[in-house]
Scaffold this motif. Sequence first.
Motif, mmCIF file in Angstrom:
data_model
loop_
_atom_site.group_PDB
_atom_site.id
_atom_site.type_symbol
_atom_site.label_atom_id
_atom_site.label_comp_id
_atom_site.label_asym_id
_atom_site.label_seq_id
_atom_site.Cartn_x
_atom_site.Cartn_y
_atom_site.Cartn_z
ATOM 1 N N ILE A 1 1.041 -1.187 -0.130
ATOM 2 C CA ILE A 1 -0.083 0.567 -0.266
ATOM 3 C C ILE A 1 1.219 1.166 0.117
ATOM 4 N N HIS A 2 1.750 1.279 0.874
ATOM 5 C CA HIS A 2 2.909 2.862 0.763
ATOM 6 C C HIS A 2 3.036 2.297 -0.170
ATOM 7 N N GLU A 3 3.998 2.010 -0.986
ATOM 8 C CA GLU A 3 4.672 2.650 -2.397
ATOM 9 C C GLU A 3 3.735 2.689 -3.155
ATOM 10 N N LEU B 1 0.816 4.080 -3.151
ATOM 11 C CA LEU B 1 0.276 5.723 -3.292
ATOM 12 C C LEU B 1 1.267 6.325 -3.542
ATOM 13 N N HIS B 2 2.697 5.892 -3.107
ATOM 14 C CA HIS B 2 3.987 6.754 -3.502
ATOM 15 C C HIS B 2 3.955 6.999 -4.826
ATOM 16 N N HIS C 1 -7.407 -0.556 -0.837
ATOM 17 C CA HIS C 1 -6.328 0.036 -1.759
ATOM 18 C C HIS C 1 -6.631 1.580 -2.088
ATOM 19 N N ALA D 1 -6.994 3.207 1.513
ATOM 20 C CA ALA D 1 -5.723 3.712 1.497
ATOM 21 C C ALA D 1 -5.827 5.269 0.957
ATOM 22 N N ALA E 1 -5.135 9.121 2.618
ATOM 23 C CA ALA E 1 -3.502 9.649 1.724
ATOM 24 C C ALA E 1 -4.026 11.048 1.436
ATOM 25 N N SER F 1 9.102 -4.742 1.921
ATOM 26 C CA SER F 1 9.644 -4.520 2.415
ATOM 27 C C SER F 1 9.945 -5.840 3.415
ATOM 28 N N GLU G 1 6.570 -5.951 5.823
ATOM 29 C CA GLU G 1 5.546 -6.399 5.398
ATOM 30 C C GLU G 1 4.837 -7.882 5.087
#
Length: 299
Positions: free
Chosen positions: A14-16, A18-19, A40, A43, A47, A278, A281
């Motif tokens: 999710i973090h990647e 959205l980035h 997603h 999120a 964000a 990661s 994760e």
Amino acid sequence: MSRQYDERHRSVMIHEALHYLLGGRLTGTYIDCTAGEGGHIRAMLEATEGQAKIIGLDVDSEVLNIAEQNLKDYRESVELFNLSYVDFEIALRQAGVEKVDGFLLDVGVSTFQLKAKGRGFSYELDEPLDMRMNLSQKRTAADVVNSYREDELSRIIFEFGDEKRFARKIARSIVSRRPLFTTKDLHDAIKAAIPPAERYKRRRHFATKTFQAVRIEVNQELENIESTLRKIPGFLNQGGRIVIISFHSLEDGIAKRVFREKSESELKILTKKPVQPSKEEVELNLRARSARLRAAERI
């Protein structure tokens, strides 16, 4: 909902995602081509503080019902469509949108499809061989294993399942045991083709690769991914982005090839190499271990 299902799906990377998808923007219109349970999408809305407009698609009507419930707090910002990502143009037209600021595709199978009873995706459950993501589609896994020639089965198991050593033996075992009606029938055919020593030393269950191959064939996943990626740039605003999360080397290879082919005329590649989840994760969600993310931007 008619099917039993207790385990919630965890959206990966999710973090990647959205980035690369948002690029720090708080507004815009985005399309999640594989909405799943809405992880997603939620999120993305959090964000962007609810300022973004999200169009969500999923070909699986049952999983889309779950997404609708999970996103009920954001009804004004989300529009959901029971469509395959191949048909995203229909959703855009119905939503009155010509171009968007980002496309997200997470082309993995959802936890709902694997765990909910009656879908026939998993060797862990004894149920009819189905594996359709689109429940209105006619062809099922039973049709594939019972009607394909032995050489055709061998090819898809070899290519789509990456079953290099035993594809021919598995195909032969399937053909010799026809008709196969259930996931257990397919599981047992695979088991008979792979020596015990090989089965026990594998990190993943010995049936995983063949089940994956049949699922990909049933749903025409590779063809759909490629045709969709080729269409997407024409529906992106300048600076808009594509993010694809894949779980198979063939899927990732398609994204790499399409992005490269369009890199001089339509797209700027943002990820020279696929981004991996990661370690943290993967420890929390083992299903994320094979995920790979690629991103590109409309020029």
